[in-house]
Design a protein around this motif. Structure first.
Motif, mmCIF file in Angstrom:
data_model
loop_
_atom_site.group_PDB
_atom_site.id
_atom_site.type_symbol
_atom_site.label_atom_id
_atom_site.label_comp_id
_atom_site.label_asym_id
_atom_site.label_seq_id
_atom_site.Cartn_x
_atom_site.Cartn_y
_atom_site.Cartn_z
ATOM 1 N N ALA A 85 24.069 36.386 33.086
ATOM 2 C CA ALA A 85 24.317 37.473 33.389
ATOM 3 C C ALA A 85 25.876 37.847 33.538
ATOM 4 C CB ALA A 85 23.982 37.562 35.081
ATOM 5 N N SER A 86 26.349 38.899 33.145
ATOM 6 C CA SER A 86 27.584 39.296 32.937
ATOM 7 C C SER A 86 27.939 40.569 34.044
ATOM 8 C CB SER A 86 27.831 39.972 31.642
ATOM 9 O OG SER A 86 27.012 40.972 31.357
ATOM 10 N N TYR A 87 27.046 40.715 35.133
ATOM 11 C CA TYR A 87 27.318 41.698 36.356
ATOM 12 C C TYR A 87 27.699 40.974 37.416
ATOM 13 C CZ TYR A 87 22.310 40.775 36.602
ATOM 14 O OH TYR A 87 21.217 40.309 36.575
ATOM 15 N N GLU A 88 28.697 41.492 38.371
ATOM 16 C CA GLU A 88 29.046 40.831 39.143
ATOM 17 C C GLU A 88 28.139 40.737 40.448
ATOM 18 O OE1 GLU A 88 32.569 43.144 40.888
ATOM 19 O OE2 GLU A 88 32.633 41.679 42.487
ATOM 20 N N ARG A 89 27.145 41.381 40.545
ATOM 21 C CA ARG A 89 26.119 41.182 41.796
ATOM 22 C C ARG A 89 25.267 40.155 41.550
ATOM 23 N NH1 ARG A 89 23.987 45.615 39.170
ATOM 24 N NH2 ARG A 89 22.011 45.244 38.259
ATOM 25 N N ALA A 90 25.303 39.399 40.439
ATOM 26 C CA ALA A 90 24.567 38.411 40.022
ATOM 27 C C ALA A 90 25.305 36.874 40.792
ATOM 28 C CB ALA A 90 24.250 38.104 38.438
ATOM 29 N N TYR A 91 26.554 36.999 41.105
ATOM 30 C CA TYR A 91 27.541 36.010 41.426
ATOM 31 C C TYR A 91 27.652 35.818 42.774
ATOM 32 C CZ TYR A 91 27.845 35.062 36.237
ATOM 33 O OH TYR A 91 27.433 34.952 35.043
ATOM 34 N N GLU A 92 27.990 34.692 43.481
ATOM 35 C CA GLU A 92 28.343 34.549 44.656
ATOM 36 C C GLU A 92 29.125 33.511 44.755
ATOM 37 O OE1 GLU A 92 23.906 33.946 45.510
ATOM 38 O OE2 GLU A 92 25.022 33.076 47.094
ATOM 39 N N GLY A 93 29.912 33.021 46.032
ATOM 40 C CA GLY A 93 30.375 32.075 46.244
ATOM 41 C C GLY A 93 31.918 32.238 45.793
ATOM 42 N N TRP A 94 32.567 33.368 45.671
ATOM 43 C CA TRP A 94 33.730 33.713 45.110
ATOM 44 C C TRP A 94 34.888 33.009 45.967
ATOM 45 C CZ3 TRP A 94 33.655 36.739 40.988
ATOM 46 C CH2 TRP A 94 32.351 37.639 40.854
ATOM 47 N N GLY A 95 35.757 32.435 44.998
ATOM 48 C CA GLY A 95 36.986 31.871 45.335
ATOM 49 C C GLY A 95 38.058 32.944 45.841
ATOM 50 N N GLN A 96 39.245 32.498 46.307
ATOM 51 C CA GLN A 96 40.516 33.121 46.457
ATOM 52 C C GLN A 96 40.966 33.739 45.583
ATOM 53 O OE1 GLN A 96 40.664 29.861 46.043
ATOM 54 N NE2 GLN A 96 42.686 29.616 45.038
ATOM 55 N N GLY A 97 40.876 33.230 44.011
ATOM 56 C CA GLY A 97 41.579 33.703 43.154
ATOM 57 C C GLY A 97 42.824 33.232 42.661
ATOM 58 N N THR A 98 43.205 33.090 41.439
ATOM 59 C CA THR A 98 44.486 32.759 40.678
ATOM 60 C C THR A 98 45.062 33.906 39.905
ATOM 61 O OG1 THR A 98 45.667 30.705 39.834
ATOM 62 C CG2 THR A 98 43.535 31.591 38.990
ATOM 63 N N GLN A 99 46.315 34.099 40.229
ATOM 64 C CA GLN A 99 47.018 34.987 39.679
ATOM 65 C C GLN A 99 47.517 34.678 38.347
ATOM 66 O OE1 GLN A 99 47.998 38.511 40.555
ATOM 67 N NE2 GLN A 99 48.593 38.646 38.557
ATOM 68 N N VAL A 100 47.203 35.383 37.170
ATOM 69 C CA VAL A 100 47.749 35.354 36.055
ATOM 70 C C VAL A 100 48.538 36.497 35.551
ATOM 71 C CG1 VAL A 100 47.181 35.157 33.369
ATOM 72 C CG2 VAL A 100 45.828 33.628 35.319
ATOM 73 N N THR A 101 49.721 36.232 35.175
ATOM 74 C CA THR A 101 50.789 37.353 34.982
ATOM 75 C C THR A 101 51.218 37.090 33.489
ATOM 76 O OG1 THR A 101 51.487 37.882 37.061
ATOM 77 C CG2 THR A 101 52.792 38.512 35.274
ATOM 78 N N VAL A 102 50.990 37.960 32.535
ATOM 79 C CA VAL A 102 51.530 37.774 31.065
ATOM 80 C C VAL A 102 52.661 38.977 30.798
ATOM 81 C CG1 VAL A 102 50.795 37.669 28.763
ATOM 82 C CG2 VAL A 102 49.119 37.099 30.490
ATOM 83 N N SER A 103 54.022 38.506 30.702
ATOM 84 C CA SER A 103 54.879 39.333 30.297
ATOM 85 C C SER A 103 54.933 39.700 28.880
ATOM 86 C CB SER A 103 56.197 38.520 30.620
ATOM 87 O OG SER A 103 56.429 37.457 30.225
ATOM 88 N N SER A 104 55.562 40.892 28.463
ATOM 89 C CA SER A 104 55.609 41.269 27.144
ATOM 90 C C SER A 104 56.865 40.941 26.607
ATOM 91 C CB SER A 104 55.418 42.895 27.116
ATOM 92 O OG SER A 104 56.361 43.173 27.907
#
Length: 129
Positions: A110-129
């Protein structure tokens, strides 16, 4: 109990690489290799979007078109960890990256969000130009 902890984000120049990790813990993940794991991302002002997913066995993967060929998802069931290797990063890859689990048996990833659960807090990725 479901716990997912993402790590590995940071600031990188365009063209650089990062490897994200997602460690799973809790009773639900005793059969970690049974579950499809996914990575999603959310840029400021935008909805969360699918990035990549890997089946429980690791034999099947799926990517959004804009990252195919640059990102690679993998998993280590012995460590209950999923990885996202990101190469040739672009400024448009800047976002908070989240991992989540799909606990439902499906014939296709599945590639849709509602199929997934148990979300973590996330990690920030910043790409500078």
């Amino acid at each position: 109990q479901v716990q997912l902890v993402e790590s590995g984000g940071g600031l990188v120049q365009a063209g650089g690489s990062l490897r994200l990790s997602c460690a799973a813990s809790g009773r639900t993940f005793r059969n970690f290799s049974s579950y499809t794991m996914g990575w999603f991302r959310q840029a400021p002002g935008k909805e969360r979007e699918f990035v990549a997913a890997i089946s429980g066995s690791g034999g099947n993967t799926q990517y959004r078109d804009s990252v195919a060929g640059r990102f690679a998802i993998s998993r280590d069931s012995a460590k209950n960890t999923v990885y996202l290797q990101m190469n040739s990063l672009k400024p448009e890859d800047t976002a908070v990256y989240y991992c989540a689990a799909d606990f439902t048996y499906r014939t296709r990833i599945a590639s849709y969000e509602r199929a997934y659960e148990g979300w973590g807090q996330g990690t920030q990725v910043t790409v500078s130009s």
